[in-house]
Design a protein around this motif. Structure first.
Motif, PDB file in Angstrom:
ATOM      1  N   ALA A 105     -68.989 -33.117  34.138  1.00 30.38           N
ATOM      2  CA  ALA A 105     -69.303 -34.370  34.838  1.00 30.38           C
ATOM      3  C   ALA A 105     -70.276 -35.204  34.018  1.00 30.38           C
ATOM      4  CB  ALA A 105     -69.896 -34.061  36.210  1.00 30.38           C
ATOM      5  N   GLY A 106     -71.314 -34.568  33.493  1.00 33.95           N
ATOM      6  CA  GLY A 106     -72.248 -35.294  32.639  1.00 33.95           C
ATOM      7  C   GLY A 106     -71.575 -35.836  31.396  1.00 33.95           C
ATOM      8  N   LEU A 107     -70.682 -35.035  30.813  1.00 30.71           N
ATOM      9  CA  LEU A 107     -69.963 -35.465  29.609  1.00 30.71           C
ATOM     10  C   LEU A 107     -69.067 -36.656  29.896  1.00 30.71           C
ATOM     11  CD1 LEU A 107     -69.541 -34.739  26.643  1.00 30.71           C
ATOM     12  CD2 LEU A 107     -67.654 -33.255  27.347  1.00 30.71           C
ATOM     13  N   LEU A 108     -68.472 -36.677  31.085  1.00 33.38           N
ATOM     14  CA  LEU A 108     -67.665 -37.837  31.486  1.00 33.38           C
ATOM     15  C   LEU A 108     -68.517 -39.096  31.473  1.00 33.38           C
ATOM     16  CD1 LEU A 108     -65.266 -39.323  32.843  1.00 33.38           C
ATOM     17  CD2 LEU A 108     -66.196 -38.556  35.053  1.00 33.38           C
ATOM     18  N   GLY A 109     -69.696 -39.021  32.075  1.00 32.27           N
ATOM     19  CA  GLY A 109     -70.568 -40.201  32.095  1.00 32.27           C
ATOM     20  C   GLY A 109     -70.964 -40.647  30.711  1.00 32.27           C
ATOM     21  N   VAL A 110     -71.275 -39.701  29.837  1.00 36.44           N
ATOM     22  CA  VAL A 110     -71.643 -40.037  28.458  1.00 36.44           C
ATOM     23  C   VAL A 110     -70.479 -40.728  27.745  1.00 36.44           C
ATOM     24  CG1 VAL A 110     -72.256 -39.080  26.207  1.00 36.44           C
ATOM     25  CG2 VAL A 110     -73.365 -38.206  28.271  1.00 36.44           C
ATOM     26  N   ALA A 111     -69.277 -40.181  27.920  1.00 32.03           N
ATOM     27  CA  ALA A 111     -68.104 -40.756  27.255  1.00 32.03           C
ATOM     28  C   ALA A 111     -67.831 -42.183  27.735  1.00 32.03           C
ATOM     29  CB  ALA A 111     -66.882 -39.870  27.506  1.00 32.03           C
ATOM     30  N   VAL A 112     -67.948 -42.390  29.042  1.00 31.28           N
ATOM     31  CA  VAL A 112     -67.732 -43.742  29.574  1.00 31.28           C
ATOM     32  C   VAL A 112     -68.801 -44.689  29.050  1.00 31.28           C
ATOM     33  CG1 VAL A 112     -67.759 -45.144  31.673  1.00 31.28           C
ATOM     34  CG2 VAL A 112     -66.523 -42.972  31.640  1.00 31.28           C
ATOM     35  N   ALA A 113     -70.052 -44.254  29.052  1.00 36.37           N
ATOM     36  CA  ALA A 113     -71.140 -45.098  28.550  1.00 36.37           C
ATOM     37  C   ALA A 113     -70.914 -45.461  27.091  1.00 36.37           C
ATOM     38  CB  ALA A 113     -72.481 -44.380  28.717  1.00 36.37           C
ATOM     39  N   TRP A 114     -70.496 -44.483  26.297  1.00 36.89           N
ATOM     40  CA  TRP A 114     -70.234 -44.744  24.871  1.00 36.89           C
ATOM     41  C   TRP A 114     -69.141 -45.795  24.715  1.00 36.89           C
ATOM     42  CZ3 TRP A 114     -66.444 -44.757  21.244  1.00 36.89           C
ATOM     43  CH2 TRP A 114     -66.839 -44.694  19.897  1.00 36.89           C
ATOM     44  N   ALA A 115     -68.053 -45.612  25.435  1.00 37.32           N
ATOM     45  CA  ALA A 115     -66.925 -46.544  25.316  1.00 37.32           C
ATOM     46  C   ALA A 115     -67.307 -47.950  25.752  1.00 37.32           C
ATOM     47  CB  ALA A 115     -65.744 -46.029  26.136  1.00 37.32           C
ATOM     48  N   VAL A 116     -68.009 -48.070  26.873  1.00 40.78           N
ATOM     49  CA  VAL A 116     -68.399 -49.384  27.388  1.00 40.78           C
ATOM     50  C   VAL A 116     -69.364 -50.083  26.437  1.00 40.78           C
ATOM     51  CG1 VAL A 116     -69.680 -50.555  29.231  1.00 40.78           C
ATOM     52  CG2 VAL A 116     -67.976 -48.823  29.808  1.00 40.78           C
ATOM     53  N   CYS A 117     -70.353 -49.346  25.927  1.00 44.63           N
ATOM     54  CA  CYS A 117     -71.401 -49.967  25.118  1.00 44.63           C
ATOM     55  C   CYS A 117     -70.945 -50.298  23.704  1.00 44.63           C
ATOM     56  CB  CYS A 117     -72.630 -49.058  25.063  1.00 44.63           C
ATOM     57  SG  CYS A 117     -73.458 -48.862  26.646  1.00 44.63           S
ATOM     58  N   VAL A 118     -70.003 -49.536  23.175  1.00 40.34           N
ATOM     59  CA  VAL A 118     -69.545 -49.773  21.801  1.00 40.34           C
ATOM     60  C   VAL A 118     -68.356 -50.725  21.771  1.00 40.34           C
ATOM     61  CG1 VAL A 118     -68.674 -48.615  19.712  1.00 40.34           C
ATOM     62  CG2 VAL A 118     -70.457 -47.539  21.066  1.00 40.34           C
ATOM     63  N   ALA A 119     -67.755 -50.976  22.929  1.00 40.24           N
ATOM     64  CA  ALA A 119     -66.579 -51.854  22.976  1.00 40.24           C
ATOM     65  C   ALA A 119     -66.881 -53.252  22.460  1.00 40.24           C
ATOM     66  CB  ALA A 119     -66.052 -51.933  24.408  1.00 40.24           C
ATOM     67  N   GLY A 120     -68.127 -53.684  22.544  1.00 41.91           N
ATOM     68  CA  GLY A 120     -68.480 -55.016  22.062  1.00 41.91           C
ATOM     69  C   GLY A 120     -68.187 -55.230  20.592  1.00 41.91           C
ATOM     70  N   PHE A 121     -68.107 -54.142  19.823  1.00 39.36           N
ATOM     71  CA  PHE A 121     -67.798 -54.271  18.399  1.00 39.36           C
ATOM     72  C   PHE A 121     -66.416 -54.873  18.176  1.00 39.36           C
ATOM     73  CE2 PHE A 121     -66.321 -52.636  14.280  1.00 39.36           C
ATOM     74  CZ  PHE A 121     -67.356 -53.075  13.463  1.00 39.36           C
ATOM     75  N   LEU A 122     -65.521 -54.679  19.139  1.00 40.13           N
ATOM     76  CA  LEU A 122     -64.165 -55.220  19.016  1.00 40.13           C
ATOM     77  C   LEU A 122     -64.138 -56.726  19.234  1.00 40.13           C
ATOM     78  CD1 LEU A 122     -62.249 -52.487  21.061  1.00 40.13           C
ATOM     79  CD2 LEU A 122     -62.489 -52.646  18.570  1.00 40.13           C
ATOM     80  N   PHE A 123     -65.099 -57.249  19.991  1.00 38.25           N
ATOM     81  CA  PHE A 123     -65.059 -58.657  20.383  1.00 38.25           C
ATOM     82  C   PHE A 123     -66.149 -59.499  19.717  1.00 38.25           C
ATOM     83  CE2 PHE A 123     -63.782 -55.890  23.928  1.00 38.25           C
ATOM     84  CZ  PHE A 123     -62.441 -56.250  24.038  1.00 38.25           C
ATOM     85  N   ARG A 124     -67.317 -58.938  19.528  1.00 37.67           N
ATOM     86  CA  ARG A 124     -68.423 -59.694  18.935  1.00 37.67           C
ATOM     87  C   ARG A 124     -69.253 -58.745  18.064  1.00 37.67           C
ATOM     88  NH1 ARG A 124     -73.420 -62.433  20.599  1.00 37.67           N
ATOM     89  NH2 ARG A 124     -73.332 -64.597  19.866  1.00 37.67           N
ATOM     90  N   PRO A 125     -68.694 -58.339  16.947  1.00 36.77           N
ATOM     91  CA  PRO A 125     -69.320 -57.273  16.144  1.00 36.77           C
ATOM     92  C   PRO A 125     -70.692 -57.617  15.599  1.00 36.77           C
ATOM     93  CG  PRO A 125     -67.519 -58.310  14.934  1.00 36.77           C
ATOM     94  CD  PRO A 125     -67.435 -58.804  16.337  1.00 36.77           C
TER      95      PRO A 125
END
Length: 422
Positions: free
Chosen positions: A154-174
């Motif tokens: 469960a904790g790992l799920l939260g970490v993975a989601v946080a990573w994906a959400v926070c790093v996604a900006g590199f695709l749009f405004r690097p």
């Protein structure tokens, strides 16, 4: 001297003062989105009882919010691993039937260790506080070894989601973090130029420019952001008078190696460890329900690096928590359903991230009910508002005492014992 500083009336005025900050909305929304997505996945997959642990993992999104994307990606992985590890360690210790003092000692060691890591990596807020929160969650209930995998996943799920959400900006405004860093450095340099005799303004400008150059150096090492970074470096050079050439890219490992030479991180780590252990022990002996929260209160208070900062933070945290607990109390008594509680947690998290940089005490009005509602997702909510207020007060007092009692010897004192050089 430190004891006299504690009772300085100026601390109360400082505790009421608002701070001007910028660029808080996007960071707040990213954190809120991380928690929201995590809670939805946990609930829809039939694991509402583990939603609190998943949400804790999602709080990884609080770290490195203004770092360049590649550095932040590495930082989130590092912090996320420690968050999950903290949950697993304290769950295992509790499942093994260890005495309370052993479990709380583990929490204190995690607080000190994470403080050292945050100092070495220069992560900035929220420091070790969130990891202590996660470690305290591992003590909750009466876990068995069978709970290790579900809680960890469960904790790992939260970490993975946080990573994906926070790093996604590199695709749009690097180049977003670099643009922000240069804008801040430019404004700070202009303010310093208008007040060259103001040491504070000059120091802030120096720090902002150094940070901007570090962020730009990171961006120049990647082909997608190199051109923009070089252009921003030229703009910064023209405004702040810095060399156009940028320093080498500084990885997390390089940052840690550079920080090892300083002595401050050792003192702060030891101080947090001792204060967290003492606060937790006092809360446990007093019979409070969540002594790990006292350790968290001491850890949060000691994020301040000076006596003044620690006292101000203690005042803000203690008084804000009491008021926040009063807000949380009726919400907990309503026995809201899962989805209503989850929605409140997300809203309060977003508001917290918008407010916390402006005034820590005001942010406690939302941090406290948010944390208590998150805690209620995985268990009973009976009496936790009062526990939170009492434990936080103990932690705040112990944190201030730790600043007074555990500090570096003055330079003059060291010079009396150190050998002289000729």
């Amino acid at each position: 001297m430190a004891a006299r500083e504690v009772i300085d009336p100026a601390h109360l005025r400082a505790a009421l003062r608002l701070t001007s900050v910028d660029a808080t909305l996007v960071a707040a929304l990213l954190c809120g989105a991380s928690v929201a997505v995590t809670l939805v996945i946990a609930a829809t997959s039939g694991h509402q009882d583990l939603a609190g642990f998943a949400a804790l993992g999602a709080l990884t999104s609080l770290y490195g919010r203004f770092d360049p994307y590649r550095r932040r990606a590495a930082l989130l992985v590092t912090v996320g691993a420690i968050m999950v590890g903290s949950i697993l360690v304290t769950t295992a210790v509790t499942a093994a039937g260890a005495p309370a003092w052993v479990a709380l000692g583990v929490v204190a060691l995690l607080a000190g260790g994470m403080t050292a890591l945050c100092q070495l990596l220069r992560t900035g807020p929220p420091g070790a506080t969130i990891v202590v929160f996660a470690a305290g969650a591992g003590l909750a209930g009466a876990p068995t070894f069978a709970d290790l995998a579900p809680r960890g996943l469960a904790g790992l799920l939260g970490v993975a989601v946080a990573w994906a959400v926070c790093v996604a900006g590199f695709l749009f405004r690097p180049s977003g973090p670099a643009r922000l860093a240069v804008r801040r450095a430019t404004l700070a340099a202009e303010a310093a130029a208008l007040a060259p005799d103001d040491r504070g303004a000059v120091g802030r400008a120096h720090d902002a420019v150094d940070l901007a150059r570090t962020v730009l150096a990171d961006d120049t090492s990647h082909r997608r952001t190199r051109a923009t970074a070089l252009r921003l470096a030229d703009e910064l050079s023209g405004t702040a008078g810095t060399p156009a050439d940028l320093p080498p890219r500084k990885t997390l490992r390089a940052t840690a190696r550079e920080s090892l030479a300083g002595a401050g991180w050792r003192l702060r780590s030891v101080r947090v460890t001792l204060a967290a252990a003492a606060a937790a022990a006092i809360a446990h002996v007093a019979g409070f329900g969540h002594p790990a929260w006292a350790a968290m209160g001491a850890t949060a208070t000691l994020q301040g690096t000076t006596t003044q900062h620690a006292v101000v933070r203690a005042l803000q945290r203690a008084l804000g928590t009491v008021a926040g607990a009063l807000i949380a109390w009726p919400l907990l008594d309503l026995r809201l359903g899962f989805w209503a509680t989850a929605a409140l947690v997300v809203v309060l998290q977003v508001v917290t991230e918008i407010v916390v940089g402006r005034h820590y005490g005001l942010a406690m009005l939302t941090i406290t009910p948010m944390a208590l509602l998150m805690t209620s997702l995985g268990g009973s909510s009976d009496g936790i508002a009062l526990d939170r207020a009492l434990d936080t007060a103990v932690g705040a007092v112990v944190g201030v005492l730790a600043v007074v009692l555990v500090h570096a010897r003055s330079r003059s004192a060291r010079s009396l014992t150190a050998p002289t050089r000729t």
